[in-house]
Design a protein around this motif. Sequence first.
Motif, PDB file in Angstrom:
ATOM      1  N   ASP A  64       0.857  -1.203   0.000  1.00  0.00           N
ATOM      2  CA  ASP A  64       0.000   0.000   0.000  1.00  0.00           C
ATOM      3  C   ASP A  64       0.883   1.240   0.000  1.00  0.00           C
ATOM      4  OD1 ASP A  64      -2.704  -0.997   0.256  1.00  0.00           O
ATOM      5  OD2 ASP A  64      -2.340  -1.417   2.373  1.00  0.00           O
ATOM      6  N   GLU A  92      -6.041   7.480  -0.464  1.00  0.00           N
ATOM      7  CA  GLU A  92      -6.580   6.742   0.672  1.00  0.00           C
ATOM      8  C   GLU A  92      -5.537   6.564   1.783  1.00  0.00           C
ATOM      9  OE1 GLU A  92      -9.185   3.059  -0.348  1.00  0.00           O
ATOM     10  OE2 GLU A  92      -7.274   2.340   0.414  1.00  0.00           O
ATOM     11  N   GLU A  93      -4.276   6.599   1.438  1.00  0.00           N
ATOM     12  CA  GLU A  93      -3.229   6.343   2.433  1.00  0.00           C
ATOM     13  C   GLU A  93      -2.665   7.620   3.060  1.00  0.00           C
ATOM     14  OE1 GLU A  93      -3.299   3.424   3.226  1.00  0.00           O
ATOM     15  OE2 GLU A  93      -3.976   2.375   1.433  1.00  0.00           O
ATOM     16  N   ASP A 151      -6.991   5.577  -5.001  1.00  0.00           N
ATOM     17  CA  ASP A 151      -6.815   4.421  -4.122  1.00  0.00           C
ATOM     18  C   ASP A 151      -5.610   3.693  -4.716  1.00  0.00           C
ATOM     19  OD1 ASP A 151      -6.811   2.101  -2.715  1.00  0.00           O
ATOM     20  OD2 ASP A 151      -8.896   1.552  -3.141  1.00  0.00           O
ATOM     21  N   LEU A 170      -3.693   1.143  -3.974  1.00  0.00           N
ATOM     22  CA  LEU A 170      -3.768  -0.312  -4.123  1.00  0.00           C
ATOM     23  C   LEU A 170      -5.101  -0.759  -3.560  1.00  0.00           C
ATOM     24  CD1 LEU A 170      -2.034  -2.668  -5.145  1.00  0.00           C
ATOM     25  CD2 LEU A 170      -1.412  -3.092  -2.778  1.00  0.00           C
ATOM     26  N   ASP A 171      -5.991  -1.111  -4.452  1.00  0.00           N
ATOM     27  CA  ASP A 171      -7.311  -1.588  -4.031  1.00  0.00           C
ATOM     28  C   ASP A 171      -7.261  -3.113  -3.944  1.00  0.00           C
ATOM     29  OD1 ASP A 171     -10.238  -1.331  -3.614  1.00  0.00           O
ATOM     30  OD2 ASP A 171     -10.257  -2.514  -5.454  1.00  0.00           O
TER      31      ASP A 171
END
Length: 300
Positions: free
Chosen positions: A54, A77-78, A95, A97-98
């Motif tokens: 991630d 997201e991170e 995102d 890494l989904d």
Amino acid sequence: MRTLVDIAKQLGPEMSGLLDAFTQAVVTLLDEIPNVQGTSSSFNIYGEEQKQLDLLANDLLLNALENSGCVSTIATEELDKPKKIAERGFSVVIDPLDGSSNIESNNLMGTIMGIYQDALNFPVKPSDQICALYTVYGPSTTLVFATRSTAYELVLVRKGEYKGKFVEKKANLIIPEKPSVYGVGGSKKSWLPAVSKFVEELEQKGLKLRYGGSLVGDFNQVLHNGGVFAYPATLDRPEGKLRHLYEAGPIAFIAHAAKGYASDGKSSILEKPITRHDQCTPLYVGTTAVVKRLEELMRS
Ligand code: AHG
Ligand code: MN
Ligand code: MN
């Protein structure tokens, strides 16, 4: 043969530059996936332990997009909050890494990205995006790119003249009207009665259950086969699990370009205001008539 960069030219040279930078980050990420496993000691703002992959995906994309010179804000997201880079330029929401719970088992993962023309001043709506895309890291690496009117599928070439480029596989993707697959997240015991009824109806109609634990993989099969993917409102999580800005927004934009529909159970996700970067939303997305039926059941 048209590449992603060629297709993006319809949105101007800066968009081509941005997507070229994105492609290079994806190629580097793919080289690293077999080597980078395990968790990190950090948590994201949703309280989820971040995987090393991630963080790597996040760093690679941040670096590439910052250096592209055409981005003003990057929200991922991170990151704890959106990062301002420059006064002028696109805002990108990612995102990185989904499906990171699929790393160890080597099941599908991908990257999701939405692009807004200017600064990200909340509230924004997913319909304000000018384009969106997602990748699928599977047996081959594919990418679905959508403008407001058209969705395209591309594949990453691994050898020869086009090595390291996404080339067009199909233009004008349309979600089939005849539904054949469905996937619903969350544990069955936490579903609302309307969701359970919806699933019963889908099963009676003969749709096949397909759930893989990554939004990109699960939505991608709905895009190709027709049907519905849902990460619903649940009894313990009325706003669902998926993030409006990073996940539901771009996927809804792509679904609409492919003549499908995305709803939060009441109305269109595309027009639902995002007031905070970390907002979550229920998501029901796929063949229009199927998603509309869910809305009907939620009303009754
Ligand atoms: P992420 O890996 O970016 O945190 O996203 C995971 C999301 C989404 O991809 C998927 O639809 C859902 O979480 C799966 O959740 P469950 O593991 O609860 O099925
Ligand atoms: Mn995700
Ligand atoms: Mn993620």
